[in-house]
Design a protein around this motif. Structure first.
Motif, PDB file in Angstrom:
ATOM      1  N   PHE A  69       0.827  -1.203   0.000  1.00  0.00           N
ATOM      2  CA  PHE A  69       0.000   0.000   0.000  1.00  0.00           C
ATOM      3  C   PHE A  69       0.862   1.255   0.000  1.00  0.00           C
ATOM      4  N   LEU A  70       1.854   1.322   0.894  1.00  0.00           N
ATOM      5  CA  LEU A  70       2.686   2.511   0.997  1.00  0.00           C
ATOM      6  C   LEU A  70       3.449   2.808  -0.290  1.00  0.00           C
ATOM      7  N   GLY A  71       3.893   1.762  -0.974  1.00  0.00           N
ATOM      8  CA  GLY A  71       4.563   1.955  -2.262  1.00  0.00           C
ATOM      9  C   GLY A  71       3.646   2.572  -3.286  1.00  0.00           C
ATOM     10  N   ARG A  72       2.411   2.117  -3.326  1.00  0.00           N
ATOM     11  CA  ARG A  72       1.428   2.673  -4.268  1.00  0.00           C
ATOM     12  C   ARG A  72       1.019   4.061  -3.856  1.00  0.00           C
ATOM     13  N   TYR A  73       0.859   4.266  -2.553  1.00  0.00           N
ATOM     14  CA  TYR A  73       0.474   5.589  -2.037  1.00  0.00           C
ATOM     15  C   TYR A  73       1.550   6.619  -2.358  1.00  0.00           C
ATOM     16  N   GLU A  74       2.790   6.286  -2.076  1.00  0.00           N
ATOM     17  CA  GLU A  74       3.897   7.211  -2.320  1.00  0.00           C
ATOM     18  C   GLU A  74       4.013   7.561  -3.807  1.00  0.00           C
ATOM     19  N   GLY A  75       3.755   6.596  -4.659  1.00  0.00           N
ATOM     20  CA  GLY A  75       3.847   6.824  -6.094  1.00  0.00           C
ATOM     21  C   GLY A  75       2.591   7.452  -6.699  1.00  0.00           C
ATOM     22  N   GLY A  76       1.593   7.712  -5.878  1.00  0.00           N
ATOM     23  CA  GLY A  76       0.345   8.274  -6.399  1.00  0.00           C
ATOM     24  C   GLY A  76      -0.515   7.210  -7.028  1.00  0.00           C
TER      25      GLY A  76
END
Length: 77
Positions: A69-76
């Motif tokens: 989730f955090l990887g997707r969140y950080e990348g928008g």
């Protein structure tokens, strides 16, 4: 609903701020807060990835789901 959000193209767009798990077409703090609440409670709604980084759930909320989730969140997304 949250299940529909999980199947969306953007796994980080999961809440519009209403706390109902409705995606709104953008990634913002509401999505992060909603996911963290689900993750912290151990909800299967936070089961996004099995560690393969492919978005395959594995019937449990663990660190792999948080990292996905955090990887997707950080990348928008």
């Amino acid at each position: 609903d949250f299940d529909a959000a999980l199947s969306a193209l953007c796994p980080a767009d999961i809440d519009d701020g209403a706390g109902l798990g409705t995606p709104d077409g953008g990634v913002d703090i509401n999505d992060l807060l909603f996911f963290l609440a689900k993750y912290e409670s151990g909800s299967l709604a936070a089961d996004l990835d099995d560690g393969s980084a492919t978005g395959t759930p594995d019937a449990g909320a663990d660190i792999n789901d948080l990292l996905f989730f955090l990887g997707r969140y950080e990348g928008g997304c």
